[in-house]
Scaffold this motif. Structure first.
Motif, PDB file in Angstrom:
ATOM      1  N   ILE A 179      41.083  51.149  41.494  1.00 49.84           N
ATOM      2  CA  ILE A 179      41.788  50.663  40.305  1.00 49.84           C
ATOM      3  C   ILE A 179      41.024  51.053  39.054  1.00 49.84           C
ATOM      4  CG2 ILE A 179      40.674  48.383  40.284  1.00 49.84           C
ATOM      5  CD1 ILE A 179      43.636  47.332  39.647  1.00 49.84           C
ATOM      6  N   SER A 180      41.748  51.282  37.978  1.00 50.60           N
ATOM      7  CA  SER A 180      41.158  51.559  36.669  1.00 50.60           C
ATOM      8  C   SER A 180      42.040  50.902  35.621  1.00 50.60           C
ATOM      9  CB  SER A 180      41.071  53.068  36.423  1.00 50.60           C
ATOM     10  OG  SER A 180      42.350  53.595  36.125  1.00 50.60           O
ATOM     11  N   ALA A 181      41.689  51.066  34.360  1.00 48.27           N
ATOM     12  CA  ALA A 181      42.501  50.500  33.285  1.00 48.27           C
ATOM     13  C   ALA A 181      43.852  51.195  33.178  1.00 48.27           C
ATOM     14  CB  ALA A 181      41.764  50.607  31.955  1.00 48.27           C
ATOM     15  N   ALA A 212      33.390  45.120  35.039  1.00 49.19           N
ATOM     16  CA  ALA A 212      33.253  45.980  33.863  1.00 49.19           C
ATOM     17  C   ALA A 212      33.459  45.211  32.569  1.00 49.19           C
ATOM     18  CB  ALA A 212      34.254  47.136  33.936  1.00 49.19           C
ATOM     19  N   GLY A 213      33.968  43.989  32.661  1.00 44.14           N
ATOM     20  CA  GLY A 213      34.221  43.202  31.462  1.00 44.14           C
ATOM     21  C   GLY A 213      33.012  42.386  31.059  1.00 44.14           C
ATOM     22  N   GLN A 258      36.328  51.003  43.172  1.00 47.74           N
ATOM     23  CA  GLN A 258      36.845  50.738  44.511  1.00 47.74           C
ATOM     24  C   GLN A 258      37.544  49.391  44.473  1.00 47.74           C
ATOM     25  OE1 GLN A 258      36.812  53.190  46.734  1.00 47.74           O
ATOM     26  NE2 GLN A 258      35.765  54.345  45.144  1.00 47.74           N
ATOM     27  N   GLY A 259      38.520  49.195  45.309  1.00 51.20           N
ATOM     28  CA  GLY A 259      39.424  48.059  45.365  1.00 51.20           C
ATOM     29  C   GLY A 259      39.068  46.728  44.756  1.00 51.20           C
ATOM     30  N   ALA A 260      37.793  46.391  44.644  1.00 51.53           N
ATOM     31  CA  ALA A 260      37.346  45.133  44.032  1.00 51.53           C
ATOM     32  C   ALA A 260      37.958  43.913  44.701  1.00 51.53           C
ATOM     33  CB  ALA A 260      37.623  45.139  42.525  1.00 51.53           C
ATOM     34  N   LYS A 262      42.481  43.461  31.141  1.00 52.81           N
ATOM     35  CA  LYS A 262      41.434  42.434  31.115  1.00 52.81           C
ATOM     36  C   LYS A 262      41.120  41.952  32.528  1.00 52.81           C
ATOM     37  CE  LYS A 262      40.300  38.078  28.867  1.00 52.81           C
ATOM     38  NZ  LYS A 262      40.523  36.830  29.567  1.00 52.81           N
ATOM     39  N   MET A 263      42.154  41.741  33.340  1.00 49.99           N
ATOM     40  CA  MET A 263      41.933  41.305  34.718  1.00 49.99           C
ATOM     41  C   MET A 263      41.196  42.389  35.507  1.00 49.99           C
ATOM     42  SD  MET A 263      44.647  40.132  37.575  1.00 49.99           S
ATOM     43  CE  MET A 263      44.141  39.663  39.215  1.00 49.99           C
ATOM     44  N   VAL A 264      41.586  43.646  35.339  1.00 51.50           N
ATOM     45  CA  VAL A 264      40.906  44.753  36.020  1.00 51.50           C
ATOM     46  C   VAL A 264      39.428  44.758  35.637  1.00 51.50           C
ATOM     47  CG1 VAL A 264      40.722  47.266  36.180  1.00 51.50           C
ATOM     48  CG2 VAL A 264      42.969  46.176  36.303  1.00 51.50           C
ATOM     49  N   ALA A 265      39.140  44.621  34.350  1.00 53.12           N
ATOM     50  CA  ALA A 265      37.751  44.625  33.885  1.00 53.12           C
ATOM     51  C   ALA A 265      36.964  43.458  34.478  1.00 53.12           C
ATOM     52  CB  ALA A 265      37.712  44.575  32.359  1.00 53.12           C
ATOM     53  N   GLU A 266      37.557  42.281  34.512  1.00 55.45           N
ATOM     54  CA  GLU A 266      36.871  41.106  35.039  1.00 55.45           C
ATOM     55  C   GLU A 266      36.630  41.226  36.543  1.00 55.45           C
ATOM     56  OE1 GLU A 266      39.499  38.028  33.777  1.00 55.45           O
ATOM     57  OE2 GLU A 266      38.614  37.930  31.776  1.00 55.45           O
TER      58      GLU A 266
END
Length: 118
Positions: free
Chosen positions: A37-39, A108-109, A19-21, A100-104
């Motif tokens: 959002i996803s990778a 998930a990072g 979800q949007g994070a 990397k930004m999405v994961a952080e």
């Protein structure tokens, strides 16, 4: 929290969607909330101009309800489909810095960068 697959266990996604994070994106000259959002891509609230080809965007993290314009990441994406009041886009390409930004931002990072901790 990532979205779960279909009830029968099949899912077309390669990567888990979050979800949007709290992310915001500047696309088509508009500032839009990220709904998912996803990778591999993102789902945005509609209301911005779509292009036939690649579209440039800048993704921004937020903290305490404020957008952090100093840590935005730019990229390119392409229209995939409409999902009701939302627009699904795929990153084209999904660069290392963007993923990397999405994961952080989604947790998930392994370790967040400093811009998320101040």
């Amino acid at each position: 929290m990532p979205d779960q697959g279909d009830a029968d266990g099949k899912d077309r996604r390669r990567y888990p969607r979050f979800q949007g994070a709290g992310l915001m994106v500047n696309i088509g000259g508009k500032l839009v909330k990220v709904a998912g959002i996803s990778a591999g891509g993102m789902k945005l609230e509609s209301g911005f101009a779509l292009a036939d080809g690649p579209m440039r965007f800048t993704l921004y993290p937020t903290k305490d309800g404020k957008m952090d314009i100093n840590h935005g990441i730019g990229g390119m994406c392409r229209f995939v489909r409409y999902e009701g009041a939302f627009v699904a886009l795929r990153f084209d390409p999904a660069t290392y810095r963007l993923v990397k930004m999405v994961a952080e931002c989604t947790g998930a990072g392994p370790e967040p960068d400093s811009f998320l901790s101040h």
